[in-house]
Design an enzyme around this catalytic site. Structure first.
Site, mmCIF file in Angstrom:
data_model
loop_
_atom_site.group_PDB
_atom_site.id
_atom_site.type_symbol
_atom_site.label_atom_id
_atom_site.label_comp_id
_atom_site.label_asym_id
_atom_site.label_seq_id
_atom_site.Cartn_x
_atom_site.Cartn_y
_atom_site.Cartn_z
ATOM 1 N N HIS A 301 -18.938 -12.502 -86.432
ATOM 2 C CA HIS A 301 -19.369 -13.808 -87.283
ATOM 3 C C HIS A 301 -19.839 -13.110 -88.459
ATOM 4 C CE1 HIS A 301 -19.571 -17.511 -84.450
ATOM 5 N NE2 HIS A 301 -18.588 -16.727 -84.331
ATOM 6 N N HIS A 546 -12.424 -13.122 -76.785
ATOM 7 C CA HIS A 546 -12.296 -14.292 -76.000
ATOM 8 C C HIS A 546 -11.733 -14.160 -74.551
ATOM 9 C CE1 HIS A 546 -11.949 -16.298 -80.094
ATOM 10 N NE2 HIS A 546 -13.213 -15.902 -79.962
#
Length: 789
Positions: A301, A546
């Site tokens: 991020h 993920h």
């Protein structure tokens, strides 16, 4: 012997002299001769990679680099003899990181584009943009159908990719102008496909030029938006600039249209690939914990934030009718729509009669030299690991996050510092008393374990700022703030390179790319290295995480004697209100430390592939399908092409994959050359003592190598390079800090009193048993070394 033993025997008899001649004279000369012989063929192309022992030094001032750092080696007739790297074999590179081989440069005709062509392309580009914007604006007349409903799962996904920075839309339109100009020049045959693919468009000017930043004399501190890091290339690594490329993109039209299969037919639906290949399953890591996974998202991020197109009023674009019942009619679809089709017989979505998953494409960034070319997607974050998601990437954002005394603003929750509350309706649960927090990137609420890390770093900033202020009473609050920010950025980088990357990549790749921190200052800065993220890193390789997500968070409580509660992760996505429970943060930190992350493999928890952001709905968004579609949106090449890039043989038959994957692959893809990079990367076995397979490991290692070499403000760089360099004593203190120290110093202390020294390994790993936070095994930084004399 390197080449032609018979030649060497005629002229060299002494064994020592024979070795000298081989290394210094014969190897470069004969390899150069062979390079001119186009009869040597590998991988079906005419390029030369010697099978002979590597040369000790590269001829013609070539650099010995890992294959991933010399993309031209996969080009026709490229010349790249093998050479020795640290513990491995690399190739001699003569084209640096350019996509074009030497033969491409020599064969290129210096064709000038006529002034009439340029003028016509500019005019056509402006007309096209005006038409697109007009059509997009009229879609708001049908807002009930063309905008995403706040109760839809797609709204949660929109919150994950939206930016509130108005500059992005303006620059995005500039990027489209230059893209349309390239398309017009291509249509007029003024630019060839090869010129576009290889970046031979520097001789063209686009109708939009990026305003250059104003860079004054070298500052002691990083800029807020990442600009002015490199004195010559002031926009490298800055916010709203484009992702770079390891390989030329695979757009079906050469500029922006999404990839098709090698046969020319459409690729299989991303949902079909996801539901067939990326199944739900549990394969816990034997050593790594969920904190490793969560810190990876925290890093991602900070340095990568794809910015999607929005409607004219900033709202979320819908490409599906009635929240996924079907695709919207083409006349109601925004130009940025690329919806994911769902088969009527889909085993999950078919139950709810859903035939469409919403997907909006990423905005285009203009080139820093205003040249035309293929689409490069915009990064909504600075490309550097600089904690921009804590401090923001604009002066306005930073100002809204600062507090008096050099502190960061916080929400005082009955004596506990939490990130400040946001005024935006960003969270899915907005009941009275529910907390929704502000962050530098507005994504700190995405999942509650991420919110915890934002809290840790916010508290650490204020802890350090208060101590620096006491040590240096003569400092004003600005000095306190900027010095604290400088220290925290260094601490963050050190944790990445000292703790996180070695576990991810394994010792051999770490050694090959020289990623470990130095004993003192680093001398690795290279002003010619562009640190900007690659599209392959952002849209594929770094999304390995993920696969490591567990479907549930185990909230552990020592006082309660074990697991206190188990929370399904969709229940805490954009729903961070549990942070207000006094015991919750400590318990979650303990759980993240103890709970195993999932291994990197072709398995994705159904919490991400079926229920993500479901809110009150019985279904959510499929993140795996979105990852696949995002790779196509960014024009990523196929998995096989990146295998070639990193030096692996491409797959020619599905049967070459493991039996468990081969059949499923062949049921969705026409041929191995169609496999998406993200899918192929998850199928690989990990490198020795690492977590990733070799393709992702090389892509990520290359990226963090460039983030070190191309960042003038990297924490280890010496005073001659870094205007804000630390003293050797201060640098030594920074290198004592671990994530465990940050956890101990910023916990609530309600239930967490001990911590494992290695924060990314489980406590049951031998030698990593928890110790009291006061233990000398968890070193502390002595901030008195930052007292100004």
């Amino acid at each position: 012997m390197c080449l032609y033993n018979s030649v060497l025997r005629l002229f060299v008899y002494n064994s020592v002299l024979r070795l000298f001649v081989y290394v210094v004279v014969v190897c470069p000369v004969l390899l150069s001769a062979l390079a001119r012989d186009s009869s040597v063929v590998t991988h079906g192309q005419e390029h030369y990679h010697t099978k002979d022992p590597p040369c000790a030094s590269c001829p013609r001032l070539g650099r010995c680099v890992p294959k991933v750092q010399c993309p031209a080696h996969v080009r026709s007739r490229s010349y790249n003899p093998a050479c020795h790297l640290e513990g491995s074999v690399g190739i001699c590179c003569f084209t640096f990181r350019e996509h074009a081989a030497e033969s491409d440069h020599s064969a290129r005709a210096s064709t000038a584009i006529s002034a009439d062509d340029v003028k016509a392309s500019h005019q056509k580009s402006r007309q096209t943009l005006a038409q697109w914007m007009s059509i997009a604006g009229k879609l708001l007349e049908h807002s009930a159908r063309t905008l995403v409903n706040r109760t839809s799962p797609s709204y949660g996904h929109h919150l994950s990719v939206v930016t509130h920075d108005a500059r992005a839309a303006t620059l995005g339109q500039g990027g489209l102008l230059n893209l349309f100009a390239a398309q017009e020049l291509k249509a007029r045959q003024a630019i060839s496909d090869d010129e576009l693919a290889l970046g031979f468009t520097e001789h063209t000017d686009g109708p939009f030029c990026l305003p250059p930043p104003t860079c004054s004399s070298p500052s002691r501190y990083r800029s807020i938006g990442g600009e002015c890091n490199n004195p010559t290339h002031s926009t490298w690594g800055a916010i709203h600039t484009g992702f770079e490329r390891l390989l030329p993109p695979d757009y079906s039209d050469g500029t922006w249209a999404m990839r098709t299969a090698k046969s020319g037919l459409p690729l299989p639906s991303a949902r079909r690939v996801s539901s067939t290949l990326l199944l739900d399953g549990s394969h816990p890591s034997s050593a790594h914990n969920l904190m490793f996974m969560q810190f990876g998202q925290f890093i991602a991020h900070d340095i990568s934030a794809g910015v999607v197109f929005t409607a004219d009023n900033g709202s979320a674009i819908s490409c599906c009718a009635n929240d996924g019942e079907d695709l919207l009619p083409s006349e109601l679809q925004h130009f940025a729509c690329a919806p994911i089709e769902v088969a009527p017989d889909d085993l999950f979505y078919g139950q709810f009669q859903r035939k469409c998953i919403n997907f909006v494409r990423t905005q285009i960034a203009p080139a820093d030299d205003c040249s035309v070319g293929y689409a490069k997607q915009m990064n909504g974050a600075t490309h550097y690991p600089d904690l921009s998601h804590l401090y923001g990437s604009s002066e306005e954002k930073l100002s809204s996050l600062r507090e008096a005394g050099g502190l960061l603003r916080t929400f005082n929750d009955f004596g506990r510092e939490l990130p400040p509350l946001t005024e935006r309706k960003e969270c899915l649960s907005m009941k009275e008393g529910a907390a929704c927090f502000e962050s530098g990137d507005a994504h700190g609420n995405q999942i509650i374990s991420l919110t915890v890390l934002h809290t840790i770093f916010t508290r650490e900033h204020n802890r350090v700022a208060r101590e620096l202020s006491a040590l240096n009473p003569g400092w004003d609050e600005d000095t306190v703030f900027w010095e604290t920010r400088r220290i925290l950025q260094a601490v963050f980088q050190h944790i990445i390179y000292n703790e996180w990357l070695p576990l991810l990549l394994g010792p051999q790749i770490i050694k090959t790319f020289q990623l470990l921190p130095s004993e003192g200052y680093s001398s690795s800065y290279d002003p010619h290295v562009n640190p900007s993220l690659s599209a392959e890193f952002s849209a594929a390789a770094m999304r390995f995480g993920h696969s490591t997500v567990d479907g549930r968070l185990m909230i552990q409580s020592p006082k309660m004697g074990g697991v206190y509660e188990s929370i399904s992760i969709p229940e805490v996505m954009f729903q961070p209100a549990r942070m207000r429970l006094r015991h919750f943060m400590d318990r979650l930190l303990i759980g993240l430390s103890h709970q195993a992350m999932q291994t990197v493999d072709p398995f994705v928890t159904e919490g991400l592939s079926r229920y993500m952001f479901h809110g009150g709905n019985p279904y959510g968004v499929d993140l795996a399908a979105i990852n696949i579609q995002r790779g196509r949106d960014h024009g990523l090449n196929t998995y096989n092409q990146y295998r070639r890039l990193v030096g692996l043989e491409p797959y020619t038959e599905f049967q070459q994959f493991a039996p468990s994957a081969a059949q499923r692959l062949s049921s969705v893809y026409e041929r191995p050359d169609d496999i998406d990079l993200w899918v192929g990367g998850l199928l690989e076995e990990p490198v020795d003592h690492g977590i990733l397979g070799p393709t992702f490991a090389n892509i990520i290692a290359d990226q963090f190598d460039r983030l070190k070499k191309g960042d003038r403000f990297f924490y280890e760089h010496e005073p001659g390079v870094n205007p804000g360099a630390f003293t050797t004593v201060q640098l030594l203190e920074i290198k004592k800090v671990t994530l465990s120290r940050l956890i101990c110093d910023n916990r609530d202390g309600v239930e967490l009193s001990s911590q494992s020294p290695a924060a990314f390994l489980r406590p049951d790993v031998p030698g990593n048993e928890p110790v009291p936070c006061e233990s000398p095994r968890i070193l502390s930084m002595d901030l008195s070394k930052f007292k100004e004399n």
